[in-house]
Design a protein around this motif. Structure first.
Motif, PDB file in Angstrom:
ATOM      1  N   PHE A  40      41.059  49.396  37.690  1.00  0.00           N
ATOM      2  CA  PHE A  40      41.933  50.564  37.544  1.00  0.00           C
ATOM      3  C   PHE A  40      42.124  51.153  38.933  1.00  0.00           C
ATOM      4  CE2 PHE A  40      42.317  55.195  36.235  1.00  0.00           C
ATOM      5  CZ  PHE A  40      43.626  55.082  35.807  1.00  0.00           C
ATOM      6  N   THR A  41      43.234  50.796  39.572  1.00  0.00           N
ATOM      7  CA  THR A  41      43.394  51.033  41.009  1.00  0.00           C
ATOM      8  C   THR A  41      44.350  52.173  41.356  1.00  0.00           C
ATOM      9  OG1 THR A  41      45.171  49.371  41.091  1.00  0.00           O
ATOM     10  CG2 THR A  41      42.916  48.604  41.493  1.00  0.00           C
ATOM     11  N   SER A  42      44.859  52.894  40.363  1.00  0.00           N
ATOM     12  CA  SER A  42      45.862  53.926  40.622  1.00  0.00           C
ATOM     13  C   SER A  42      45.315  55.049  41.487  1.00  0.00           C
ATOM     14  CB  SER A  42      46.362  54.518  39.305  1.00  0.00           C
ATOM     15  OG  SER A  42      47.061  53.562  38.555  1.00  0.00           O
ATOM     16  N   GLY A  43      46.212  55.616  42.310  1.00  0.00           N
ATOM     17  CA  GLY A  43      45.868  56.754  43.147  1.00  0.00           C
ATOM     18  C   GLY A  43      46.134  58.074  42.464  1.00  0.00           C
ATOM     19  N   LYS A  44      46.271  59.136  43.255  1.00  0.00           N
ATOM     20  CA  LYS A  44      46.329  60.486  42.692  1.00  0.00           C
ATOM     21  C   LYS A  44      47.624  60.775  41.937  1.00  0.00           C
ATOM     22  CE  LYS A  44      48.043  62.805  46.885  1.00  0.00           C
ATOM     23  NZ  LYS A  44      47.756  63.866  47.873  1.00  0.00           N
ATOM     24  N   GLN A  45      48.634  59.907  42.077  1.00  0.00           N
ATOM     25  CA  GLN A  45      49.859  60.108  41.310  1.00  0.00           C
ATOM     26  C   GLN A  45      49.670  59.733  39.837  1.00  0.00           C
ATOM     27  OE1 GLN A  45      49.777  58.716  44.353  1.00  0.00           O
ATOM     28  NE2 GLN A  45      50.819  60.347  45.473  1.00  0.00           N
ATOM     29  N   GLU A  46      48.545  59.104  39.501  1.00  0.00           N
ATOM     30  CA  GLU A  46      48.252  58.744  38.113  1.00  0.00           C
ATOM     31  C   GLU A  46      47.658  59.966  37.419  1.00  0.00           C
ATOM     32  OE1 GLU A  46      48.887  56.779  35.264  1.00  0.00           O
ATOM     33  OE2 GLU A  46      48.324  55.078  36.543  1.00  0.00           O
ATOM     34  N   GLY A  47      48.463  60.593  36.539  1.00  0.00           N
ATOM     35  CA  GLY A  47      47.997  61.801  35.885  1.00  0.00           C
ATOM     36  C   GLY A  47      46.721  61.558  35.107  1.00  0.00           C
ATOM     37  N   TRP A  48      46.765  60.590  34.186  1.00  0.00           N
ATOM     38  CA  TRP A  48      45.585  60.232  33.407  1.00  0.00           C
ATOM     39  C   TRP A  48      45.267  58.746  33.602  1.00  0.00           C
ATOM     40  CZ3 TRP A  48      41.525  62.389  31.207  1.00  0.00           C
ATOM     41  CH2 TRP A  48      40.780  61.655  30.272  1.00  0.00           C
ATOM     42  N   GLY A  49      46.039  57.876  32.959  1.00  0.00           N
ATOM     43  CA  GLY A  49      45.790  56.440  33.046  1.00  0.00           C
ATOM     44  C   GLY A  49      45.074  55.952  31.806  1.00  0.00           C
ATOM     45  N   VAL A  50      45.829  55.870  30.692  1.00  0.00           N
ATOM     46  CA  VAL A  50      45.209  55.558  29.406  1.00  0.00           C
ATOM     47  C   VAL A  50      44.631  54.148  29.364  1.00  0.00           C
ATOM     48  CG1 VAL A  50      47.240  54.659  28.202  1.00  0.00           C
ATOM     49  CG2 VAL A  50      45.533  55.973  26.926  1.00  0.00           C
ATOM     50  N   VAL A  51      45.071  53.267  30.266  1.00  0.00           N
ATOM     51  CA  VAL A  51      44.511  51.912  30.283  1.00  0.00           C
ATOM     52  C   VAL A  51      43.016  51.929  30.570  1.00  0.00           C
ATOM     53  CG1 VAL A  51      46.632  50.653  30.836  1.00  0.00           C
ATOM     54  CG2 VAL A  51      45.234  51.606  32.691  1.00  0.00           C
ATOM     55  N   LEU A  52      42.540  52.940  31.289  1.00  0.00           N
ATOM     56  CA  LEU A  52      41.101  53.027  31.544  1.00  0.00           C
ATOM     57  C   LEU A  52      40.358  53.299  30.234  1.00  0.00           C
ATOM     58  CD1 LEU A  52      38.737  53.050  33.518  1.00  0.00           C
ATOM     59  CD2 LEU A  52      39.136  55.503  33.861  1.00  0.00           C
ATOM     60  N   THR A  53      40.881  54.214  29.434  1.00  0.00           N
ATOM     61  CA  THR A  53      40.284  54.489  28.123  1.00  0.00           C
ATOM     62  C   THR A  53      40.262  53.228  27.276  1.00  0.00           C
ATOM     63  OG1 THR A  53      41.351  56.670  28.290  1.00  0.00           O
ATOM     64  CG2 THR A  53      40.350  56.091  26.184  1.00  0.00           C
ATOM     65  N   GLU A  54      41.388  52.528  27.239  1.00  0.00           N
ATOM     66  CA  GLU A  54      41.497  51.321  26.421  1.00  0.00           C
ATOM     67  C   GLU A  54      40.548  50.230  26.914  1.00  0.00           C
ATOM     68  OE1 GLU A  54      46.168  51.685  25.005  1.00  0.00           O
ATOM     69  OE2 GLU A  54      45.698  50.771  26.933  1.00  0.00           O
ATOM     70  N   ALA A  55      40.466  50.053  28.219  1.00  0.00           N
ATOM     71  CA  ALA A  55      39.607  49.002  28.770  1.00  0.00           C
ATOM     72  C   ALA A  55      38.139  49.271  28.465  1.00  0.00           C
ATOM     73  CB  ALA A  55      39.822  48.886  30.277  1.00  0.00           C
ATOM     74  N   MET A  56      37.716  50.530  28.560  1.00  0.00           N
ATOM     75  CA  MET A  56      36.328  50.865  28.249  1.00  0.00           C
ATOM     76  C   MET A  56      36.055  50.687  26.760  1.00  0.00           C
ATOM     77  SD  MET A  56      35.847  54.133  30.824  1.00  0.00           S
ATOM     78  CE  MET A  56      34.104  54.420  30.450  1.00  0.00           C
ATOM     79  N   ASN A  57      37.024  51.053  25.917  1.00  0.00           N
ATOM     80  CA  ASN A  57      36.884  50.811  24.482  1.00  0.00           C
ATOM     81  C   ASN A  57      36.796  49.321  24.180  1.00  0.00           C
ATOM     82  OD1 ASN A  57      39.089  50.726  21.706  1.00  0.00           O
ATOM     83  ND2 ASN A  57      36.939  51.260  21.585  1.00  0.00           N
ATOM     84  N   SER A  58      37.437  48.495  25.013  1.00  0.00           N
ATOM     85  CA  SER A  58      37.365  47.041  24.846  1.00  0.00           C
ATOM     86  C   SER A  58      36.150  46.432  25.544  1.00  0.00           C
ATOM     87  CB  SER A  58      38.650  46.384  25.378  1.00  0.00           C
ATOM     88  OG  SER A  58      39.738  46.655  24.514  1.00  0.00           O
ATOM     89  N   SER A  59      35.187  47.288  25.901  1.00  0.00           N
ATOM     90  CA  SER A  59      33.904  46.846  26.462  1.00  0.00           C
ATOM     91  C   SER A  59      34.037  46.145  27.805  1.00  0.00           C
ATOM     92  CB  SER A  59      33.171  45.927  25.474  1.00  0.00           C
ATOM     93  OG  SER A  59      32.932  46.586  24.255  1.00  0.00           O
ATOM     94  N   CYS A  60      35.064  46.508  28.565  1.00  0.00           N
ATOM     95  CA  CYS A  60      35.181  45.984  29.929  1.00  0.00           C
ATOM     96  C   CYS A  60      34.314  46.813  30.873  1.00  0.00           C
ATOM     97  CB  CYS A  60      36.622  46.037  30.408  1.00  0.00           C
ATOM     98  SG  CYS A  60      37.748  44.912  29.557  1.00  0.00           S
ATOM     99  N   VAL A  61      33.725  46.145  31.855  1.00  0.00           N
ATOM    100  CA  VAL A  61      33.097  46.852  32.968  1.00  0.00           C
ATOM    101  C   VAL A  61      34.228  47.223  33.924  1.00  0.00           C
ATOM    102  CG1 VAL A  61      31.413  46.744  34.825  1.00  0.00           C
ATOM    103  CG2 VAL A  61      30.993  45.506  32.693  1.00  0.00           C
TER     104      VAL A  61
END
Length: 371
Positions: free
Chosen positions: A260-281
């Motif tokens: 998850f490489t987004s900078g400060k222009q990324e307000g939230w970034g729901v892919v991080l939530t999804e990736a953690m829910n999918s048990s990704c490190v």
């Protein structure tokens, strides 16, 4: 208790929360007001048009009758959540002093100096400073939103953690025989897809077995394609165009590392939530809005500061860690703390306290105070 949520359009990031609120409040006590049809760009990315799919959604843009329904809900609802709404709707809530939550990402994605630009300063005064003593609270869909609003005179004790709450999937048992790394999103400069390629180069230099999937499209796609080709990474880095949200989740389930490489222009970034829910490190850029809320460094993932040297340090830590333990920790962070049902319950509990003249008692996760 009646709650109405005002926003651009319904999507798969907001639907689970809405369904959980209906469970808690009962049919007819929760509505979602959409002011726009889904954007063509989102449709291209695989988003479904949900505005006409559910009876609790009011399409304010569709007719005068629907617009009037939206206005009536704005006037009569005990609680409103305002993600995006015309000034007419905000003014109704501000003037009535009824409990209102502003659902906001960070305001100053391109620098705090913007608050001194006269037209922006006037808007910030009307939207935030002027109402700081009214019955208005912040749902901060960014770890940095509270700081930005405080620069506008908004009170810190009225700023609550929030986010986006996608559908939860069952825990996936991961195979860690080799690194299966994923990056996905719009390929924009501020999402830094090149950081994913830098990770690939670093892993190759250390002779680590891996495969990487980079999924998406955008202005940097040609640059990333060239970067992969010129560094002879085609045998381990594979590029794909946009996929549907369900296909993205399938790939996440088959991956064991998410970048998850987004900078400060990324307000939230729901892919991080999804990736953690999918048990990704996860290896996450600290400047993106969701990272400080979701990731506990070295416990359920790794945080880097946006620089390549810090990214390499995070990769080194990844290679030394108990990936299975961090994978499990990431999963339970989402299902136990940042899940749609938890967010809905915390919002209702917090709202009851505030309606009764009390204070917020949620200590962790959604609706807890921003540190």
């Amino acid at each position: 208790m009646t709650i109405t949520f005002f926003a651009n359009f319904m999507n798969h990031h907001q639907l689970p929360l809405s369904l959980e609120l209906i469970k808690l409040l009962g049919d007819g006590n929760y509505h979602f007001v959409a002011f726009e049809q889904i954007h063509a760009e989102r449709s291209k990315m695989g988003y479904e048009d949900m505005n006409a799919k559910y009876p609790f959604i009011i399409r304010a843009y569709a007719s005068d009758e629907e617009w009037q329904k939206a206005l009536d809900l704005c006037r009569t609802s005990d609680i409103t959540i305002i993600g995006n709404a015309p000034a007419e709707f905000r003014d109704i809530r501000y003037n009535s002093n009824k409990l209102t939550y502003l659902y906001r990402e960070r305001l100053f994605k391109n620098g705090t100096w913007h608050r001194f630009y006269p037209p922006t300063a006037l808007k910030l005064y009307k939207d935030y400073t002027k109402v700081r003593n009214r019955n208005v609270y912040l749902l901060a869909a960014s770890a940095y939103a509270s700081f930005d609003l405080q620069l506008c005179g908004f009170k810190k004790e009225k700023c609550f953690k929030w986010g986006y709450f996608p559908e939860l999937l069952p825990q996936v048992k991961k195979n860690f025989d080799k690194l299966r790394i994923m990056w996905c999103g719009r390929m924009l400069w501020w999402k830094h897809p090149e950081d994913a390629v830098e990770v690939a180069l670093y892993l190759r230099s250390k002779k680590i077995l891996f495969e990487m999937l980079i999924i998406g499209d955008g202005e940097k796609k040609e640059f990333i394609t060239k970067m992969v080709h010129e560094n002879n990474l085609e045998d381990s880095v594979f590029l794909y165009n946009f996929m549907s949200p369900s296909d993205i989740r399938n790939v996440m389930n088959e991956s064991n590392v998410y970048l998850f490489t987004s900078g400060k222009q990324e307000g939230w970034g729901v892919v991080l939530t999804e990736a953690m829910n999918s048990s990704c490190v996860v290896i996450a850029n600290k400047n993106a809005g969701s990272t400080p809320f979701l990731v506990d460094n070295n416990s359920n993932g790794f945080i880097y500061d946006g620089t390549i040297s810090s990214l390499h340090t995070a990769v080194d830590a990844l290679l030394k860690c108990d990936m299975e333990a961090l994978s499990t920790s990431a999963y339970y962070t989402i299902v136990n703390t940042w899940a749609p049902n938890v967010a809905a319950e915390n919002l209702v509990v917090t709202s009851r306290h505030l309606l009764e003249g009390g204070k917020n008692h949620v200590l962790n996760g959604p609706c807890s105070l921003v540190e």
